[in-house]
Motif scaffolding. Structure first.
Motif, PDB file in Angstrom:
ATOM      1  N   LEU A   1       0.826  -1.201   0.000  1.00 14.21           N
ATOM      2  CA  LEU A   1       0.000   0.000   0.000  1.00 14.21           C
ATOM      3  C   LEU A   1       0.858   1.248   0.000  1.00 14.21           C
ATOM      4  N   LEU A   2       1.891   1.279   0.825  1.00 14.68           N
ATOM      5  CA  LEU A   2       2.753   2.459   0.885  1.00 14.68           C
ATOM      6  C   LEU A   2       3.444   2.721  -0.450  1.00 14.68           C
ATOM      7  N   LYS A   3       3.842   1.661  -1.136  1.00 12.76           N
ATOM      8  CA  LYS A   3       4.457   1.848  -2.460  1.00 12.76           C
ATOM      9  C   LYS A   3       3.452   2.462  -3.430  1.00 12.76           C
ATOM     10  N   PHE A   4       2.227   1.921  -3.417  1.00 10.75           N
ATOM     11  CA  PHE A   4       1.184   2.479  -4.278  1.00 10.75           C
ATOM     12  C   PHE A   4       0.939   3.945  -3.934  1.00 10.75           C
ATOM     13  N   MET A   5       0.865   4.253  -2.648  1.00  6.35           N
ATOM     14  CA  MET A   5       0.644   5.632  -2.226  1.00  6.35           C
ATOM     15  C   MET A   5       1.754   6.548  -2.709  1.00  6.35           C
ATOM     16  N   ASP A   6       2.991   6.100  -2.605  1.00  7.24           N
ATOM     17  CA  ASP A   6       4.108   6.927  -3.066  1.00  7.24           C
ATOM     18  C   ASP A   6       4.033   7.149  -4.575  1.00  7.24           C
TER      19      ASP A   6
END
Length: 313
Positions: free
Chosen positions: A41-46
Motif C-alpha cells: 500500500l505504501l508503495k502504491f501511495m508513493d
C-alpha cells in the motif's frame, strides 16, 4: 501538478480476517480478495503521491460471523487497523467496523474506537442482513454518531435477495445500486436532517445518485407532500462523494449535482487493482470538466472531515 491526496476509500486486508473469511461464507460478491500488505500500500501511495490513506474493511466485512463471534472479529479488525494508524499516523487513517445489526455492540465499539483507539470515523455498510441504515432500530447508532459529529464512510454491499449476475460480480453494478438505494432512503426518511451533524461519505461517487438526482427529487416530492424538490435536493447535496472508479464518465453527473467542495478523493485500492486505480487517478487529474485547482481541492478535501489531517497537508 504536485498532488497531495487524502484517499478516503482504501481497504485493509487483515491476514487473520482473510483466512477466517474462507470458513465464514467467503465473499458472496464473486470478487475475491487480492494480495495486500501495508508495504504494498505504501508503495502504491508513493507512486500516486497519496499523503494519507484512510483504511476500512470492505464488504462482506464481518457478515459471515454471528453473535459473539461477530463482536470479537470486529474488535480484532479494529485493533489491527488502529495499530497500523498508530505506527504511521502520517500515512494511515482508519474507519472502524461495527458489529451491526447488534446495536448495543455497535455503540460499545463506537465508544472504544473513538475514545480509546482514536480512529478517524466509522464504516457503515449500505445494508446489514437486508436491513438498510434508515431502519429505526439503528437510530441509537445514528444518535451517537450525530452527537459526536462523526465522519461516516458508507460502503456498499450486496443488495438483499439479489443473485449475482453471471459474469458480473456484485462490485460491477450491484454495489453502486445499493449505495444509491441506501442514500436515497436516508434522504427520503429525513435522516440527513435528523442527523445533520454527521459527515457522511458515499462510495464510488454516490453510485447512481448524482445521475438520477433530479428524478429522485421531483418524484420524491410528488409522493411526499411535505417535501419539495428543492428540499430533497438539498439533502442529496449534504453527502460527501468519493471519486473511486468515477472519472471520467461519472464526473458530469457528479459536478452537475453537488458542489466540488462535497467531493473527496478515493481509489478503492486494492480491490480496484493498482493498474485500474492509477487509470482512474489519471482520469481525474486530466478531466476536461475540472480545473487543476478544483482537482487539488478534491485531493485534499477530506482534511476538513478528519481534523487531525489538516496539520499534515
Amino acid at each position: 501538478m504536485t498532488k497531495q491526496r487524502i484517499d478516503v476509500h482504501t481497504h485493509l486486508i487483515p491476514p487473520f480476517w482473510a483466512e477466517e473469511l474462507k470458513s465464514h461464507g467467503g465473499d458472496p460478491s464473486g470478487w475475491g480478495a487480492p494480495d495486500w500488505s501495508p508495504e504494498q500500500l505504501l508503495k502504491f501511495m508513493d507512486d500516486e503521491e497519496i499523503a494519507v490513506s484512510v483504511l476500512s474493511l470492505t464488504a462482506p466485512g464481518i457478515e459471515g460471523w454471528e453473535g459473539a463471534a461477530r463482536i470479537d472479529i470486529a474488535r480484532r479488525v479494529n485493533d489491527y487497523g488502529a495499530q497500523l494508524m498508530d505506527q504511521r499516523p502520517d500515512r494511515f487513517g482508519y474507519f472502524t467496523t461495527l458489529a451491526l445489526p447488534d446495536v448495543d455492540a455497535a455503540l460499545s465499539e463506537i465508544e472504544r474506537s473513538l475514545d480509546v483507539l482514536h480512529v478517524d470515523g466509522v464504516t457503515l455498510h449500505s445494508n446489514y442482513d437486508g436491513v438498510y441504515l434508515s431502519d429505526p432500530r439503528f437510530d441509537p447508532v445514528w444518535q451517537e454518531l450525530d452527537r459526536r459529529s462523526a465522519t461516516v464512510f458508507v460502503h456498499p454491499t450486496r443488495p438483499p435477495q439479489l443473485p449475482v449476475l453471471p459474469g458480473a460480480p456484485s462490485p460491477f453494478a450491484d454495489y453502486p445500486a445499493d449505495t444509491t438505494r441506501c442514500a436515497l432512503d436516508l434522504v427520503l426518511k429525513g435522516h440527513r436532517k435528523r442527523f445533520a451533524s454527521t459527515k457522511v461519505i458515499l462510495s464510488h461517487g454516490g453510485g447512481y445518485l448524482p445521475f438520477a438526482a433530479t428524478r429522485f427529487a421531483e418524484l420524491g416530492a410528488s409522493l411526499a407532500k411535505d417535501r419539495s424538490p428543492e428540499d430533497i435536493m438539498t439533502d442529496i447535496k449534504s453527502f460527501y462523494f468519493d471519486t473511486a472508479l468515477v472519472a471520467p464518465s461519472g464526473v458530469p453527473s457528479l459536478i452537475g449535482t453537488v458542489p466540488v467542495g462535497q467531493i473527496v478523493f478515493g481509489t478503492d485500492y486494492p480491490y480496484a487493482s493498482e493498474e485500474v486505480s492509477k487509470t482512474f487517478d489519471a482520469n481525474l487529474d486530466h478531466s476536461t470538466l475540472l480545473t487543476p485547482d478544483q482537482v487539488g481541492q478534491i485531493n485534499t478535501r477530506a482534511a476538513k472531515l478528519i481534523p487531525r489531517l489538516e496539520n499534515l497537508m
